[in-house]
Design an enzyme around this catalytic site. Structure first.
Site, PDB file in Angstrom:
ATOM      1  N   TYR A  47       5.041   2.678 -31.840  1.00  0.00           N
ATOM      2  CA  TYR A  47       6.422   2.511 -31.407  1.00  0.00           C
ATOM      3  C   TYR A  47       7.060   1.260 -32.009  1.00  0.00           C
ATOM      4  O   TYR A  47       8.283   1.166 -32.109  1.00  0.00           O
ATOM      5  CB  TYR A  47       6.512   2.442 -29.880  1.00  0.00           C
ATOM      6  CG  TYR A  47       6.204   3.746 -29.167  1.00  0.00           C
ATOM      7  CD1 TYR A  47       5.834   4.888 -29.871  1.00  0.00           C
ATOM      8  CD2 TYR A  47       6.291   3.829 -27.792  1.00  0.00           C
ATOM      9  CE1 TYR A  47       5.550   6.066 -29.204  1.00  0.00           C
ATOM     10  CE2 TYR A  47       6.019   5.014 -27.114  1.00  0.00           C
ATOM     11  CZ  TYR A  47       5.636   6.129 -27.832  1.00  0.00           C
ATOM     12  OH  TYR A  47       5.357   7.295 -27.174  1.00  0.00           O
ATOM     13  N   LYS A  92      -8.922   7.058 -29.538  1.00  0.00           N
ATOM     14  CA  LYS A  92      -9.247   8.143 -30.477  1.00  0.00           C
ATOM     15  C   LYS A  92     -10.090   7.538 -31.600  1.00  0.00           C
ATOM     16  O   LYS A  92      -9.758   7.603 -32.785  1.00  0.00           O
ATOM     17  CB  LYS A  92      -7.961   8.785 -31.006  1.00  0.00           C
ATOM     18  CG  LYS A  92      -8.182  10.109 -31.745  1.00  0.00           C
ATOM     19  CD  LYS A  92      -8.773  11.206 -30.870  1.00  0.00           C
ATOM     20  CE  LYS A  92      -8.900  12.510 -31.661  1.00  0.00           C
ATOM     21  NZ  LYS A  92      -9.704  13.513 -30.925  1.00  0.00           N
ATOM     22  N   ASP A 124      -7.900  13.183 -26.058  1.00  0.00           N
ATOM     23  CA  ASP A 124      -7.794  14.622 -25.794  1.00  0.00           C
ATOM     24  C   ASP A 124      -8.636  15.007 -24.580  1.00  0.00           C
ATOM     25  O   ASP A 124      -8.199  15.775 -23.719  1.00  0.00           O
ATOM     26  CB  ASP A 124      -8.182  15.452 -27.029  1.00  0.00           C
ATOM     27  CG  ASP A 124      -9.356  14.883 -27.804  1.00  0.00           C
ATOM     28  OD1 ASP A 124      -9.848  13.785 -27.455  1.00  0.00           O
ATOM     29  OD2 ASP A 124      -9.781  15.521 -28.783  1.00  0.00           O
ATOM     30  N   ASP A 148       1.929   6.487 -22.905  1.00  0.00           N
ATOM     31  CA  ASP A 148       3.222   7.120 -22.634  1.00  0.00           C
ATOM     32  C   ASP A 148       3.029   8.576 -22.237  1.00  0.00           C
ATOM     33  O   ASP A 148       3.569   9.056 -21.232  1.00  0.00           O
ATOM     34  CB  ASP A 148       4.098   7.006 -23.882  1.00  0.00           C
ATOM     35  CG  ASP A 148       5.535   7.426 -23.642  1.00  0.00           C
ATOM     36  OD1 ASP A 148       5.910   7.664 -22.472  1.00  0.00           O
ATOM     37  OD2 ASP A 148       6.298   7.520 -24.623  1.00  0.00           O
ATOM     38  N   ASP A 152       3.066  10.319 -18.068  1.00  0.00           N
ATOM     39  CA  ASP A 152       3.971  11.406 -17.685  1.00  0.00           C
ATOM     40  C   ASP A 152       3.178  12.604 -17.171  1.00  0.00           C
ATOM     41  O   ASP A 152       3.594  13.292 -16.236  1.00  0.00           O
ATOM     42  CB  ASP A 152       4.848  11.827 -18.864  1.00  0.00           C
ATOM     43  CG  ASP A 152       6.060  10.929 -19.032  1.00  0.00           C
ATOM     44  OD1 ASP A 152       6.212   9.989 -18.227  1.00  0.00           O
ATOM     45  OD2 ASP A 152       6.847  11.152 -19.966  1.00  0.00           O
TER      46      ASP A 152
END
Length: 258
Positions: A47, A92, A124, A148, A152
């Site tokens: 970001y 990851k 994942d 992020d 959610d």
């Protein structure tokens, strides 16, 4: 705002309310007792890294430095020490170099917190297990992009994003706010669920060691839910209609009477 205030650690508690389990798309037996915290790094990663785009090529740079990783992991380990002493580092590392550095530094820091059980999980797998085994987790720490998405996703556990508070911590001034956006479409309609904002206030009080006051705010929120004083998206079928103002006032009155 994050950069100006130096807010590098977003702390998002995820907990269930027994009276709202039916609002989640997940099975009750999976949800009951789920209680964990997601700590998301806020000021690094893709970001904020170098970006480029033309008609044929685009890239986002996922860059992290040792000091950035160490400070967020310190928050995570210390949070775990105050809870059930279980930390899950989500990354990851099988693909991304930045994730391998996260994992390396986390392993270096583990001996500083010998009471904390630390495990590591690819994003994942973590995304799946948050929904299929939410009671496994105590504290999750992860980088900006993964955090992020993951936070959610956790709204499926609480049953509504209107129930999720958060704090953002950093170099000086902390910030306390709901995880949801501002929902401008509902402005002036007296529809928005105020509970995430009110629970964020409870987190603020607890941050400054006003634990009894924070506990009273949480008690008032729980009492409002048990009394079916709820905004439309979480109200039981046939329940009375309450808007933002009415729910807020009910909770204020409860606290004043306590």
């Amino acid at each position: 705002m994050r950069k100006k205030l130096g807010l590098f650690a977003n702390v998002r508690p995820v907990a269930t309310f027994d009276c709202l389990l039916h609002k989640s798309p997940l099975k009750d037996e999976l949800l009951r007792g789920a209680d964990f915290v997601v700590i998301r790094e806020l000021t690094g990663g893709m970001y904020f890294g170098e970006k480029y785009q033309d008609n044929d090529k685009a890239y986002d740079t996922d860059i992290y430095t040792r000091p950035e990783i160490e400070r967020i992991l310190k928050v995570a380990f210390e949070t775990a020490m105050k809870r059930r002493k279980h930390l899950t580092v989500v990354d990851k590392a099988n693909v991304l170099a930045s994730s391998r550095l996260w994992r390396q530094i986390a392993k270096e820091m583990e001996p500083q917190y010998p009471e904390v059980t630390t495990d590591y999980m690819f994003i994942d797998n973590a995304s799946m297990r948050v929904l299929t085994e939410p009671t496994f987790f105590d504290v999750i720490v992860t980088e900006n992009t993964f955090g992020d998405i993951l936070t959610d996703e956790t709204s499926c556990i609480t049953g509504s994003m209107g129930l999720q508070p958060s704090s953002s911590l950093g170099e000086h001034t902390p910030l306390f706010e709901p995880v949801h956006g501002s929902w401008p479409q509902a402005a002036g309609q007296n529809l928005a669920n105020p509970l995430a904002q009110i629970l964020s206030a409870a987190m603020l009080l607890e941050h400054f060691n006003l634990n009894d006051e924070g506990a009273l705010v949480r008690e008032a929120v729980n009492a409002s839910l048990d009394a079916n004083v709820r905004t439309p998206e979480i109200q039981v079928e046939g329940g009375a209609k309450y808007g933002t103002k009415e729910v807020g006032q009910w909770i204020v009155d409860y606290i004043k009477k306590a």
